[in-house]
Design an enzyme around this catalytic site. Sequence first.
Site, PDB file in Angstrom:
ATOM      1  N   PHE A  37       0.590  -1.320   0.145  1.00 31.10           N
ATOM      2  CA  PHE A  37      -0.302   0.156   0.288  1.00 31.10           C
ATOM      3  C   PHE A  37       0.992   0.804   0.102  1.00 31.10           C
ATOM      4  O   PHE A  37       0.405   2.398  -0.231  1.00 31.10           O
ATOM      5  CB  PHE A  37      -0.972  -0.020   1.125  1.00 31.10           C
ATOM      6  CG  PHE A  37      -1.813  -1.170   0.816  1.00 31.10           C
ATOM      7  CD1 PHE A  37      -2.899  -0.922   0.350  1.00 31.10           C
ATOM      8  CD2 PHE A  37      -1.611  -2.022   2.270  1.00 31.10           C
ATOM      9  CE1 PHE A  37      -4.179  -2.366   0.299  1.00 31.10           C
ATOM     10  CE2 PHE A  37      -2.151  -3.202   2.163  1.00 31.10           C
ATOM     11  CZ  PHE A  37      -3.977  -3.557   1.164  1.00 31.10           C
ATOM     12  N   ASP A 106      -1.005  -9.085   7.227  1.00 28.05           N
ATOM     13  CA  ASP A 106      -2.228 -10.318   6.380  1.00 28.05           C
ATOM     14  C   ASP A 106      -2.329 -11.254   6.953  1.00 28.05           C
ATOM     15  O   ASP A 106      -2.861 -12.393   6.609  1.00 28.05           O
ATOM     16  CB  ASP A 106      -1.982 -10.362   5.190  1.00 28.05           C
ATOM     17  CG  ASP A 106       0.005 -11.059   4.545  1.00 28.05           C
ATOM     18  OD1 ASP A 106       0.660 -11.680   6.312  1.00 28.05           O
ATOM     19  OD2 ASP A 106       0.499 -10.388   4.611  1.00 28.05           O
ATOM     20  N   HIS A 123       1.913  -4.227  13.342  1.00 21.35           N
ATOM     21  CA  HIS A 123       0.869  -3.149  12.680  1.00 21.35           C
ATOM     22  C   HIS A 123      -0.483  -3.567  12.962  1.00 21.35           C
ATOM     23  O   HIS A 123      -1.825  -3.734  12.488  1.00 21.35           O
ATOM     24  CB  HIS A 123       0.776  -2.795  11.096  1.00 21.35           C
ATOM     25  CG  HIS A 123       2.055  -1.551  11.485  1.00 21.35           C
ATOM     26  ND1 HIS A 123       2.982  -1.635  10.096  1.00 21.35           N
ATOM     27  CD2 HIS A 123       2.802  -1.217  12.357  1.00 21.35           C
ATOM     28  CE1 HIS A 123       3.965  -0.811  10.243  1.00 21.35           C
ATOM     29  NE2 HIS A 123       4.351  -0.289  11.737  1.00 21.35           N
ATOM     30  N   CYS A 131     -13.880  -4.850  19.154  1.00 21.85           N
ATOM     31  CA  CYS A 131     -14.432  -3.325  19.562  1.00 21.85           C
ATOM     32  C   CYS A 131     -12.781  -3.529  20.382  1.00 21.85           C
ATOM     33  O   CYS A 131     -12.363  -3.741  20.857  1.00 21.85           O
ATOM     34  CB  CYS A 131     -15.204  -4.145  20.897  1.00 21.85           C
ATOM     35  SG  CYS A 131     -15.691  -2.928  21.809  1.00 21.85           S
ATOM     36  N   CYS A 156     -19.864  -2.834  18.957  1.00 21.30           N
ATOM     37  CA  CYS A 156     -19.784  -4.304  19.661  1.00 21.30           C
ATOM     38  C   CYS A 156     -21.622  -5.032  20.254  1.00 21.30           C
ATOM     39  O   CYS A 156     -22.201  -3.509  21.401  1.00 21.30           O
ATOM     40  CB  CYS A 156     -18.371  -3.980  20.528  1.00 21.30           C
ATOM     41  SG  CYS A 156     -19.096  -5.493  21.792  1.00 21.30           S
ATOM     42  N   CYS A 159     -20.651  -4.115  24.111  1.00 15.57           N
ATOM     43  CA  CYS A 159     -20.391  -2.441  24.440  1.00 15.57           C
ATOM     44  C   CYS A 159     -21.062  -2.090  24.194  1.00 15.57           C
ATOM     45  O   CYS A 159     -21.155  -0.355  24.570  1.00 15.57           O
ATOM     46  CB  CYS A 159     -19.243  -2.552  25.836  1.00 15.57           C
ATOM     47  SG  CYS A 159     -17.726  -2.174  24.333  1.00 15.57           S
TER      48      CYS A 159
HETATM   49 ZN   LIG Z   1     -16.749  -3.969  23.110  1.00 13.48          ZN
END
Ligand SMILES: [Zn+2]
Length: 251
Positions: A37, A106, A123, A131, A156, A159
């Site tokens: 990229f 990946d 990364h 979440c 999520c 939450c």
């Molecule tokens: Zn959550």
Amino acid sequence: MHTDRGVAALAQLIAESERAVVFTGAGISTESGIPDFRSPGGVWTKMAPIDFESFLASEAARRETWRRRFAMEEMFRDAEPNRGHRAVEALVRRGKVSAVITQNIDGLHQASGIPPEKVIELHGNTTFATCLDCGHRYEIDALRIQFEADGAAPRCIRCKGWVKTATISFGQSMPEEAMRRAQTETLSADLCIVLGSSLVVYPAAGFPELAKRNGATLAIVNREETGLDRFADLVLHEGIGDILGGAVGVN
Ligand SMILES: [Zn+2]
């Protein structure tokens, strides 16, 4: 250096090493069909990445982030480890390489058979999502079905936090535990093999530099010049699969 001599020189460094660490970047995965990229002409030169602050601040940015991710799903899902990944896996299996530090998202090192605990992802990983608030894991396919049904960025179920691929976006802090483990492995290595990174993205690229300053031998296999070529003990501007596969004896 001519390919055969390069293969022999790298094989020699590996034979002399008692504990090596491998550092990989996009160049190892381009041979599996995953584009770099950051490269000139790469996706990010045409379409700026969406940074973390924008993702948090804007529903439009979250939707666009997910639209782009789902558009790449076939590519990530169908990509398979190539000869370079298989050669790295062989080095891990033989006990030569203690850890693989990667800038790639990946999951192909794990797909090649390397135990997940030996892969340090600086990364993050795009093959699943979490979440941002509670860390609950989500699979891409399920999120895609929901997104295609209601067009909203996923939240999520536990939450209501924002769900994002388990990658580190621009502007998002580096993962502390991965950084710490990468440093420990780097300082324990007598050989650092860089595969397919131009070594310009910091702090990730600092690890090969740290290895060299700590007395390790530094070998670099990358198609283009890198930021550390002049510090390295061996530099090969060639394809990773051929060079490492040849040096390790993996087809
Ligand atoms: Zn959550």
